[in-house]
Design an enzyme around this catalytic site. Structure first.
Site, PDB file in Angstrom:
ATOM      1  N   HIS A 160       0.813  -1.223   0.000  1.00  0.00           N
ATOM      2  CA  HIS A 160       0.000   0.000   0.000  1.00  0.00           C
ATOM      3  C   HIS A 160       0.847   1.273   0.000  1.00  0.00           C
ATOM      4  O   HIS A 160       0.313   2.370  -0.237  1.00  0.00           O
ATOM      5  CB  HIS A 160      -0.938   0.033   1.216  1.00  0.00           C
ATOM      6  CG  HIS A 160      -2.005  -1.009   1.187  1.00  0.00           C
ATOM      7  ND1 HIS A 160      -2.882  -1.150   0.136  1.00  0.00           N
ATOM      8  CD2 HIS A 160      -2.338  -1.971   2.088  1.00  0.00           C
ATOM      9  CE1 HIS A 160      -3.722  -2.149   0.397  1.00  0.00           C
ATOM     10  NE2 HIS A 160      -3.397  -2.669   1.559  1.00  0.00           N
ATOM     11  N   ASP A 196      -2.821 -10.378  -2.709  1.00  0.00           N
ATOM     12  CA  ASP A 196      -3.446  -9.941  -1.462  1.00  0.00           C
ATOM     13  C   ASP A 196      -4.918  -9.591  -1.718  1.00  0.00           C
ATOM     14  O   ASP A 196      -5.289  -9.169  -2.817  1.00  0.00           O
ATOM     15  CB  ASP A 196      -2.697  -8.702  -0.953  1.00  0.00           C
ATOM     16  CG  ASP A 196      -3.033  -8.332   0.469  1.00  0.00           C
ATOM     17  OD1 ASP A 196      -2.242  -8.671   1.362  1.00  0.00           O
ATOM     18  OD2 ASP A 196      -4.082  -7.698   0.695  1.00  0.00           O
ATOM     19  N   HIS A 198      -6.474  -7.054  -0.641  1.00  0.00           N
ATOM     20  CA  HIS A 198      -6.581  -5.613  -0.841  1.00  0.00           C
ATOM     21  C   HIS A 198      -5.691  -5.171  -2.010  1.00  0.00           C
ATOM     22  O   HIS A 198      -4.562  -5.629  -2.147  1.00  0.00           O
ATOM     23  CB  HIS A 198      -6.177  -4.871   0.428  1.00  0.00           C
ATOM     24  CG  HIS A 198      -6.996  -5.268   1.625  1.00  0.00           C
ATOM     25  ND1 HIS A 198      -6.558  -6.202   2.532  1.00  0.00           N
ATOM     26  CD2 HIS A 198      -8.216  -4.867   2.026  1.00  0.00           C
ATOM     27  CE1 HIS A 198      -7.478  -6.360   3.462  1.00  0.00           C
ATOM     28  NE2 HIS A 198      -8.498  -5.575   3.178  1.00  0.00           N
ATOM     29  N   ASP A 285      -4.705 -12.946   3.056  1.00  0.00           N
ATOM     30  CA  ASP A 285      -5.972 -12.509   3.647  1.00  0.00           C
ATOM     31  C   ASP A 285      -7.156 -12.822   2.732  1.00  0.00           C
ATOM     32  O   ASP A 285      -8.280 -12.387   2.992  1.00  0.00           O
ATOM     33  CB  ASP A 285      -5.933 -11.024   3.996  1.00  0.00           C
ATOM     34  CG  ASP A 285      -5.346 -10.154   2.908  1.00  0.00           C
ATOM     35  OD1 ASP A 285      -4.955 -10.690   1.847  1.00  0.00           O
ATOM     36  OD2 ASP A 285      -5.260  -8.924   3.118  1.00  0.00           O
TER      37      ASP A 285
END
Length: 343
Positions: A160, A196, A198, A285
């Site tokens: 991120h 991931d 996200h 995740d």
């Protein structure tokens, strides 16, 4: 497969995060890395190495140098200003405000150099950031030197983190730094595959205008999932980077049938780009029991991911990202690595 890991990650502990109007203990905890490490040892994946010492040269080419300097000094500035407890931002230079004026006060600098309230600083944060970055570069060096694959057990994660912004538990973009090191070592084109839950918004931003590092993201639909403001399917890159950014967003509830099809699409794009090396942003995740994510992959699916990646036949650096079901993270993350190894 060799793993690179530093115990300094444990200094980044006790941090807080601002989530949905609540100030909560951070989901990104030291136990994540320790459970993965224990699983690596239990299955005999291979040796666990300490990262080699690294300069910040790669970091300051991937990120703005003033941002990297801020990360190194943030905690000292916080303490010098008389504050206590984890350092978190509370104001950001968003729409209608100027982002070209760098403030002097630490409370403002925290917002200037972040995009959310999820990446706090505590006394050991910079040591953890620096060691995580060193692990990623060391793993890239192993692969550049002839290893088929290597695993950087990074904590904190990095995907991120953008050119000038921390967020989503991330500070330096470890995967972007690993890809840069592979380019420096002679790879004409590198791909980053982000699995991931996200979207890796920082990785996309860093390479948005470049064609030498292609980026594939498999992730939750930004209409409903963090980080919300990037990750749509129509984002393809610009200039030399046009066509080298592929987003594959999926609705909440995606299981292997859906997710696996997206993986096949992403791997096909990587083949078509003709890359020389691969970096995998390894978030797990996507697991059905993750407390902050909404896909439904099962533990038995993760070796399939590793095997599909191995079929590319590329030198591959795995860089640990998310995964917040702490008890299951070892089985899931190491499952990908075992699948890659053909176990």
């Amino acid at each position: 497969m060799k793993t690179v890991h530093s115990p300094l990650h444990a200094g980044h502990a006790g941090q807080l995060e601002l989530t949905a109007g609540r100030l909560l203990p951070g989901f990104e905890v030291p136990e994540r890395a320790e459970i993965i490490k224990a699983r690596i040892e239990a299955v005999g994946l291979g040796p666990i190495l300490a990262p080699t010492a690294q300069t910040l040269d790669v970091a300051t080419r991937v990120h703005r140098p003033d941002y990297v300097d801020f990360l190194a000094r943030a905690w000292d500035l916080w303490i010098a200003a008389g504050y206590e407890g984890p350092a978190l931002p509370f104001v950001w230079p968003t729409r209608g405000l100027r982002d070209d004026l760098r403030p002097d006060k630490i409370t403002a600098l925290l917002g200037y150099y972040s995009f959310d309230g999820g990446s706090a600083f505590v006394a050991g944060t910079w040591g953890a950031i620096e060691s995580s970055y060193a692990a990623a570069l060391t793993a890239a060096d192993l692969v550049a030197s002839g290893e088929r694959g290597a695993y950087a057990l990074c904590r904190p994660p990095g995907h991120h983190a953008g050119v000038r912004a921390a967020g989503g538990y991330c500070y330096l973009n470890n995967a972007a730094c690993a890809a840069t090191r592979l380019r420096d070592a002679g790879a004409a084109r590198v791909a980053i595959l982000d699995v991931d839950f996200h979207h890796g918004n920082g990785t996309q931003e860093i390479f948005w205008t470049r064609g030498d590092v292609a980026v594939v993201n498999l992730h939750g639909d930004p209409a409903t999932e963090y980080p919300y403001f990037l990750g749509a399917a129509d984002e393809r890159g610009v200039g030399p980077g046009e066509g080298f950014n592929l987003n594959l967003p999926m609705a909440a509830g995606a299981d292997w049938a859906i997710w696996g099809e997206a993986l096949t699409t992403g791997l096909s794009a990587i083949r078509a780009w003709g890359v020389d090396a691969l970096v995998v942003s390894l978030g797990v995740d996507t697991w059905e029991g993750d407390p902050i994510s909404h896909f439904r992959l099962k533990t038995s699916d993760y070796p399939r991911i590793g095997a599909a990646i191995a079929a590319l036949g590329l030198p591959t650096v795995f860089v640990q990202e998310g995964g917040y079901a702490v008890a299951a993270i070892g089985d899931n993350a190491v499952g990908v690595l075992e699948g890659f190894e053909g176990r």
